[in-house]
Each structure stands twice: as structure tokens, then as C-alpha cells.
Design a protein around this motif. Structure first.
Motif, PDB file in Angstrom:
ATOM      1  N   TYR A  79       0.830  -1.199   0.000  1.00 44.39           N
ATOM      2  CA  TYR A  79       0.000   0.000   0.000  1.00 44.39           C
ATOM      3  C   TYR A  79       0.874   1.262   0.000  1.00 44.39           C
ATOM      4  N   ILE A  80       1.933   1.250   0.808  1.00 46.15           N
ATOM      5  CA  ILE A  80       2.858   2.386   0.880  1.00 46.15           C
ATOM      6  C   ILE A  80       3.509   2.636  -0.489  1.00 46.15           C
ATOM      7  N   LEU A  81       3.949   1.571  -1.139  1.00 49.85           N
ATOM      8  CA  LEU A  81       4.604   1.730  -2.440  1.00 49.85           C
ATOM      9  C   LEU A  81       3.643   2.324  -3.466  1.00 49.85           C
ATOM     10  N   ASP A  82       2.396   1.886  -3.429  1.00 49.92           N
ATOM     11  CA  ASP A  82       1.420   2.435  -4.377  1.00 49.92           C
ATOM     12  C   ASP A  82       1.056   3.872  -4.030  1.00 49.92           C
ATOM     13  N   HIS A  83       0.830   4.120  -2.748  1.00 47.97           N
ATOM     14  CA  HIS A  83       0.388   5.453  -2.328  1.00 47.97           C
ATOM     15  C   HIS A  83       1.426   6.519  -2.666  1.00 47.97           C
ATOM     16  N   TYR A  84       2.702   6.200  -2.466  1.00 48.57           N
ATOM     17  CA  TYR A  84       3.764   7.179  -2.721  1.00 48.57           C
ATOM     18  C   TYR A  84       4.398   6.999  -4.111  1.00 48.57           C
ATOM     19  N   ASP A  85       3.752   6.169  -4.922  1.00 46.12           N
ATOM     20  CA  ASP A  85       4.213   5.960  -6.298  1.00 46.12           C
ATOM     21  C   ASP A  85       5.683   5.521  -6.343  1.00 46.12           C
ATOM     22  N   LEU A  86       5.985   4.500  -5.575  1.00 44.61           N
ATOM     23  CA  LEU A  86       7.374   4.037  -5.441  1.00 44.61           C
ATOM     24  C   LEU A  86       7.601   2.642  -6.022  1.00 44.61           C
ATOM     25  N   ARG A  87       6.565   1.999  -6.538  1.00 38.40           N
ATOM     26  CA  ARG A  87       6.721   0.598  -6.920  1.00 38.40           C
ATOM     27  C   ARG A  87       7.821   0.403  -7.971  1.00 38.40           C
ATOM     28  N   GLU A  88       7.904   1.364  -8.884  1.00 33.84           N
ATOM     29  CA  GLU A  88       8.915   1.270  -9.948  1.00 33.84           C
ATOM     30  C   GLU A  88      10.331   1.375  -9.412  1.00 33.84           C
ATOM     31  N   GLN A  89      10.473   2.021  -8.255  1.00 34.84           N
ATOM     32  CA  GLN A  89      11.809   2.279  -7.716  1.00 34.84           C
ATOM     33  C   GLN A  89      12.438   1.019  -7.120  1.00 34.84           C
ATOM     34  N   PHE A  90      11.606   0.067  -6.740  1.00 37.40           N
ATOM     35  CA  PHE A  90      12.132  -1.080  -5.993  1.00 37.40           C
ATOM     36  C   PHE A  90      12.045  -2.362  -6.814  1.00 37.40           C
ATOM     37  N   GLU A  91      13.205  -2.985  -6.953  1.00 36.97           N
ATOM     38  CA  GLU A  91      13.250  -4.235  -7.714  1.00 36.97           C
ATOM     39  C   GLU A  91      12.601  -5.378  -6.936  1.00 36.97           C
ATOM     40  N   THR A  92      12.687  -5.288  -5.614  1.00 34.65           N
ATOM     41  CA  THR A  92      12.098  -6.344  -4.795  1.00 34.65           C
ATOM     42  C   THR A  92      11.681  -5.766  -3.448  1.00 34.65           C
ATOM     43  N   TYR A  93      10.667  -6.364  -2.829  1.00 37.83           N
ATOM     44  CA  TYR A  93      10.261  -5.885  -1.502  1.00 37.83           C
ATOM     45  C   TYR A  93       9.549  -6.998  -0.752  1.00 37.83           C
ATOM     46  N   TYR A  94       9.843  -7.052   0.527  1.00 37.19           N
ATOM     47  CA  TYR A  94       9.236  -8.055   1.392  1.00 37.19           C
ATOM     48  C   TYR A  94       8.732  -7.415   2.675  1.00 37.19           C
ATOM     49  N   GLY A  95       7.474  -7.677   2.989  1.00 35.63           N
ATOM     50  CA  GLY A  95       6.974  -7.507   4.337  1.00 35.63           C
ATOM     51  C   GLY A  95       6.658  -8.908   4.840  1.00 35.63           C
ATOM     52  N   ARG A  96       5.996  -8.987   5.974  1.00 38.12           N
ATOM     53  CA  ARG A  96       5.606 -10.294   6.495  1.00 38.12           C
ATOM     54  C   ARG A  96       4.186 -10.644   6.090  1.00 38.12           C
ATOM     55  N   ARG A  97       3.947 -11.899   5.794  1.00 38.21           N
ATOM     56  CA  ARG A  97       2.571 -12.383   5.706  1.00 38.21           C
ATOM     57  C   ARG A  97       2.058 -12.580   7.140  1.00 38.21           C
ATOM     58  N   PRO A  98       0.721 -12.613   7.330  1.00 38.62           N
ATOM     59  CA  PRO A  98       0.183 -12.685   8.704  1.00 38.62           C
ATOM     60  C   PRO A  98       0.202 -14.108   9.260  1.00 38.62           C
ATOM     61  N   THR A  99       1.378 -14.720   9.280  1.00 37.12           N
ATOM     62  CA  THR A  99       1.522 -16.096   9.757  1.00 37.12           C
ATOM     63  C   THR A  99       2.594 -16.170  10.848  1.00 37.12           C
ATOM     64  N   ILE A 100       2.494 -17.217  11.673  1.00 39.29           N
ATOM     65  CA  ILE A 100       3.512 -17.440  12.700  1.00 39.29           C
ATOM     66  C   ILE A 100       4.858 -17.734  12.042  1.00 39.29           C
ATOM     67  N   GLU A 101       4.815 -18.453  10.927  1.00 37.43           N
ATOM     68  CA  GLU A 101       6.053 -18.771  10.206  1.00 37.43           C
ATOM     69  C   GLU A 101       6.836 -17.484   9.892  1.00 37.43           C
ATOM     70  N   ASP A 102       6.125 -16.450   9.474  1.00 38.11           N
ATOM     71  CA  ASP A 102       6.822 -15.206   9.122  1.00 38.11           C
ATOM     72  C   ASP A 102       7.224 -14.395  10.352  1.00 38.11           C
ATOM     73  N   VAL A 103       6.588 -14.642  11.490  1.00 34.11           N
ATOM     74  CA  VAL A 103       7.097 -14.030  12.732  1.00 34.11           C
ATOM     75  C   VAL A 103       8.489 -14.589  13.014  1.00 34.11           C
ATOM     76  N   ARG A 104       8.650 -15.897  12.801  1.00 35.55           N
ATOM     77  CA  ARG A 104       9.964 -16.519  13.014  1.00 35.55           C
ATOM     78  C   ARG A 104      11.014 -15.986  12.045  1.00 35.55           C
ATOM     79  N   ARG A 105      10.578 -15.583  10.852  1.00 30.95           N
ATOM     80  CA  ARG A 105      11.524 -15.176   9.809  1.00 30.95           C
ATOM     81  C   ARG A 105      11.853 -13.698   9.841  1.00 30.95           C
ATOM     82  N   LYS A 106      11.218 -12.940  10.763  1.00 29.83           N
ATOM     83  CA  LYS A 106      11.458 -11.492  10.736  1.00 29.83           C
ATOM     84  C   LYS A 106      12.846 -11.176  11.279  1.00 29.83           C
ATOM     85  N   LYS A 107      13.323  -9.979  10.941  1.00 30.65           N
ATOM     86  CA  LYS A 107      14.633  -9.549  11.421  1.00 30.65           C
ATOM     87  C   LYS A 107      14.680  -9.606  12.939  1.00 30.65           C
ATOM     88  N   PRO A 108      15.744 -10.055  13.576  1.00 29.61           N
ATOM     89  CA  PRO A 108      17.104 -10.181  13.038  1.00 29.61           C
ATOM     90  C   PRO A 108      17.390 -11.427  12.192  1.00 29.61           C
TER      91      PRO A 108
END
Ligand SMILES: [Mg+2]
Length: 216
Positions: A119-148
């Protein structure tokens, strides 16, 4: 030293952090959905620095299914944060405009929800600027995979196809994830981090994103 790519954290780096009370309200609404009146400790388990173990213990106390509860909490977080962006309360930092001029592939690895990042990338018209982007999916698995955990940083680097990259973040976990993935780091000490003491050594420490133009 110059780099072939830059990967960014989002919150506190590209866009302002989300108002704490807004997130607290979203967390409370998740409990209300399951007819649970949370204690302060329950809330603290799900507000930030969430761990699967803490979440599971809290859910067990209330007879909640952890995956269902987490899905509700995380989708609530995304809903309220998209509203904050839309209504101008989660703006891009002025110096983050530099991403429109950096002439190397860019990525984002955020511990925010993937839906929030899109949503942020679309709202600020940034999608073209980024070759790749990751947030978390709403799963426990992705809680384990978050930084660090370097999981998503490594995936972003693989997408871009270089290991000569710089990771820019405003948290200790960003520096840890960068180093675990084998790349250099910037700790961005914006105003909200003015008094933070780090227990890790970033490669660089900057107060703004302006110096990045000299590093690519
Ligand atoms: Mg951050």
C-alpha cells in the motif's frame, strides 16, 4: 566503498513510524474479536517485538488458536496503517525521496505486513523504484523469519542478484539481519533513535539518507 544495491527497512527509514496508540487500538480490537479482555501483559506480547513463544503462551492462557489470533492481529495492523498512510499521518521522510535518484537496484525488507508495504509503495508511487520488496505475511512462520533473522534480506539479495549490497535500517535488528546475511549496514539515527544505545556495530551511522548517493 561503493555498493551495487541498497536494501531498506521501511518504518523509521522511508516512512515515519506508526503512532503507538493506533497500533495499540488495533491490537485491542483483535482481542475484542475473540471476546477477550486483555491484561497489559497480554497486550505487550502482541504489540511489538513479538515472539512465537510469547504469542503461543498468551493464546494458550485464553484458549485462543494462535494462528487465528495472529491473523486477526496482523490484518488489523495493516488496516489501520493503510488508513494512517491514506490520511497523511504516516508520511515519507523528505530525504527518502533519494530513492528516486539512486542508480542501483533497490529493495525493501520490512517487518511490517506485506500488505502495508504494498500500500505504501502504491500510495507514494514508489513501486517502480524497488526491484524487490518483502513484508511479512500474517503467519507465525513469518514471525519466526522477521529480522534479526536474515531470511528476507537473503531473499531480497538473491532477487537482485548481488552480495555487494548495503542494508539501511533504524533498529538493532536491522544491523543484525544485515550482518547475518553477510552485507554491510547503515544505522540511521533519526530523531526517534537519538538516545538509542546499540549493542552491535553498524558499518556506518548516518542521521539522514543523504550520504547514500556517495556510496553507490
Ligand atoms: Mg524500522
Amino acid at each position: 566503498m561503493t555498493y551495487d544495491a541498497i536494501v531498506f527497512d521501511n518504518d523509521g527509514v522511508l516512512t515515519e513510524i506508526t503512532d503507538w496508540e493506533v497500533l495499540r487500538g488495533a491490537a485491542r480490537d483483535a482481542f475484542s474479536h475473540f471476546d477477550v479482555d486483555p491484561s497489559d501483559e497480554d497486550l505487550s506480547r502482541v504489540l511489538s517485538s513479538v515472539t512465537p513463544e510469547g504469542l503461543e503462551a498468551m493464546c494458550a492462557r485464553h484458549g485462543l488458536d494462535t494462528a487465528d489470533f495472529w491473523y486477526r492481529r496482523d490484518t488489523n495492523y495493516s488496516t489501520v496503517q493503510r488508513r494512517e498512510v491514506r490520511e497523511g499521518r504516516k508520511p515519507m521522510y523528505d530525504d527518502a525521496e533519494v530513492v528516486r535518484d539512486l542508480d542501483v537496484p533497490l529493495g525493501i525488507v520490512s517487518s511490517n505486513q506485506h500488505a502495508t508495504i504494498e500500500y505504501i509503495l502504491d500510495h507514494y508511487d514508489l513501486r517502480e523504484q524497488f526491484e524487490t520488496y518483502y513484508g511479512r505475511r500474517p503467519t507465525i512462520e513469518d514471525v519466526r523469519r522477521k529480522k534479526p533473522n536474515p531470511h528476507f534480506v537473503e531473499r531480497a539479495l538473491a532477487d537482485i542478484g548481488t552480495e555487494n549490497a548495503l542494508f539501511v535500517g533504524d533498529s538493532e535488528t536491522d544491523v543484525e539481519a544485515a550482518h547475518a546475511a553477510g552485507v554491510d549496514s547503515v544505522f540511521l539515527r533519526r530523531e526517534h533513535r537519538a538516545d538509542d544505545d546499540l549493542s552491535v556495530d553498524p558499518t556506518y551511522e548516518f542521521e539522514t539518507l543523504d550520504p547514500l548517493t556517495d556510496l553507490v
